[in-house]
Design an enzyme around this catalytic site. Structure first.
Site, PDB file in Angstrom:
ATOM      1  N   PHE A  31      41.095  41.263  45.255  1.00  0.00           N
ATOM      2  CA  PHE A  31      40.462  40.290  44.370  1.00  0.00           C
ATOM      3  C   PHE A  31      39.262  40.893  43.632  1.00  0.00           C
ATOM      4  CE2 PHE A  31      42.901  37.509  47.254  1.00  0.00           C
ATOM      5  CZ  PHE A  31      43.617  36.800  46.308  1.00  0.00           C
ATOM      6  N   SER A  32      38.086  40.278  43.734  1.00  0.00           N
ATOM      7  CA  SER A  32      36.969  40.691  42.875  1.00  0.00           C
ATOM      8  C   SER A  32      36.324  42.015  43.250  1.00  0.00           C
ATOM      9  CB  SER A  32      35.899  39.597  42.831  1.00  0.00           C
ATOM     10  OG  SER A  32      36.319  38.549  41.993  1.00  0.00           O
ATOM     11  N   VAL A  33      36.734  42.615  44.343  1.00  0.00           N
ATOM     12  CA  VAL A  33      36.328  44.007  44.571  1.00  0.00           C
ATOM     13  C   VAL A  33      36.777  44.867  43.386  1.00  0.00           C
ATOM     14  CG1 VAL A  33      36.692  46.032  46.054  1.00  0.00           C
ATOM     15  CG2 VAL A  33      36.244  43.805  47.076  1.00  0.00           C
ATOM     16  N   THR A  34      37.825  44.410  42.690  1.00  0.00           N
ATOM     17  CA  THR A  34      38.327  45.087  41.487  1.00  0.00           C
ATOM     18  C   THR A  34      37.253  45.228  40.414  1.00  0.00           C
ATOM     19  OG1 THR A  34      40.431  43.960  41.945  1.00  0.00           O
ATOM     20  CG2 THR A  34      40.232  45.100  39.835  1.00  0.00           C
ATOM     21  N   LYS A  35      36.299  44.322  40.393  1.00  0.00           N
ATOM     22  CA  LYS A  35      35.263  44.408  39.363  1.00  0.00           C
ATOM     23  C   LYS A  35      34.439  45.685  39.470  1.00  0.00           C
ATOM     24  CE  LYS A  35      34.618  39.438  38.521  1.00  0.00           C
ATOM     25  NZ  LYS A  35      35.648  38.878  39.417  1.00  0.00           N
TER      26      LYS A  35
END
Length: 392
Positions: A65-69
């Protein structure tokens, strides 16, 4: 006791004990954890089940999920560091159509710092939402809708987490400046030279390696119920659809993995997340591979904005594309200078330049709670205690 596989440096055995404890008392099903200190891996472990009848292996991948940012922020950071993108240049100088609806003065800095004021766009659910996977591949239409959308606030005047649109906005800037997608840039310029198992847009040949996500069996709160749907700002920012589809369910759809959704659909290993952040913690270079300058790391990891989140509420604090720790919110270890991101359900990655720590944690048993999940916080505490015992 859960059988833990992997490697651990002398003196860091208590971190393995904390990892085992997560399985024993915190509901862990399958997980992996990796930490670098001073440019060297000191813990690299995994355990549990990736899916029914399939054990978690060294090469198991998982949606984070937002670890992708974090990887997406690094791509933008590299363009800035190379002089190809300027933080204080209006977005419309790179993307002319973006000037519509009063956005002509909005700067790149405000995109990266979550102060732009474009956390969603009107009627998004008839194009893309967590109700179905197919819309996430329609990049051209999504970019056009963003360019034509009105602002929720004047850029730079408020901070609010652009949980989904952040990825599309950065992706369009990257495409217009470099010519490649974020996923292609990251694969060629970051993953390949650093030897990472991490993709923004998973190649189909790796599908069989991906772990299955589970919902928290006893959630502190239901994410979709808490945020609402299109009628509420938070639900709209997370692109919850009218059918109230769950992000956790969609993240088990292989069609979703192959999209390039640079805010939320990275798939990889905790080892790769830790290694990327170890490079940043060491000033932009790891094992002879330099990706960004020391000055860039300092500038992009520094606090850019803080305040009450205009979308989700609560105290928020951001750097240029990365998050920063806040009381009761994001938690990236004991040193305030650390920066990184966490994802829905519990995954975490961060860099701590003070202790030269690169931290990566991923799992498939999702927990929904305010702030950073208890499992990586326990691992972080054990890691720093071990560092302290070694005089680090």
């Amino acid at each position: 006791m859960t059988d833990v596989s992997g490697r651990v440096a002398a003196g860091f055995e208590p971190v393995v004990e904390a990892f085992e404890e997560n399985f024993a008392v915190r509901g862990e099903v399958g997980a992996e954890f990796c930490a670098y200190v001073g440019g060297e891996p000191v813990v690299d472990i995994w355990a549990g089940m990736a899916a029914p009848g399939r054990p978690w292996l060294e090469d198991t991948l998982v949606p984070v999920f937002s670890v992708t940012k974090g990887p997406t922020a690094l791509v933008a950071q590299m363009l800035v560091d190379r002089g190809l993108m300027d933080l204080d240049t209006p977005v419309c100088e790179y993307w002319p159509a973006f000037a519509a609806r009063g956005k002509g003065d909005a700067r790149v800095r405000e995109v990266l710092g979550h102060t732009l004021g474009l956390p969603s766009f009107p009627d998004y659910w008839n194009l893309v939402s967590f109700d179905a996977a197919e819309g996430w591949h329609r990049y051209g239409e999504i970019s056009s809708r963003l360019a034509a959308a009105p602002l929720a606030w004047e850029p730079g005047t408020r901070v609010g987490y652009h949980s989904i649109t952040y990825g599309w906005l950065v992706a369009e800037l990257v495409r217009r400046i470099d010519g490649r997608t974020v996923g292609a840039f990251f694969a060629e310029e970051v993953a390949d030279p650093l030897g990472l198992d991490f993709w923004i847009g998973l190649p189909t040949e790796h599908r069989d390696r991906v772990a299955r996500l589970w919902h928290d069996p006893d959630p502190a709160f239901d994410l979709v119920e808490a945020l609402g749907g299109p009628e509420r700002a938070a639900g709209a920012a997370l692109f919850i659809g009218p059918e109230r589809g769950s992000p956790i369910d969609l993240a088990n759809d292989p069609d979703f993995w192959t999209a390039e959704m640079p805010a939320v659909n990275g798939v990889g290993t905790a080892r790769s997340v830790a290694r990327m952040y170890a490079m940043l913690a060491a000033g932009g270079e790891l094992d002879g591979v330099r990706l960004v300058s020391e000055e860039s790391v300092a500038a992009h990891g520094a606090e850019e904005a803080r305040g009450t989140d205009a979308v989700f509420g609560g105290e928020t604090r951001v750097a240029l594309g990365y998050g920063r720790s806040t009381p009761g919110g994001l938690s990236f270890g004991p040193n305030d200078e650390a920066f990184g991101m966490q994802g829905i359900g519990g995954s975490v990655g961060y860099a701590d330049p003070v202790a030269e720590v690169g931290f990566g944690y991923a799992m498939n048993q999702t927990h929904m709670e305010v702030g950073t999940d208890r499992r990586p916080r326990v691992l972080s505490a054990a890691l720093y205690r071990a560092i302290a015992r070694q005089g680090g």
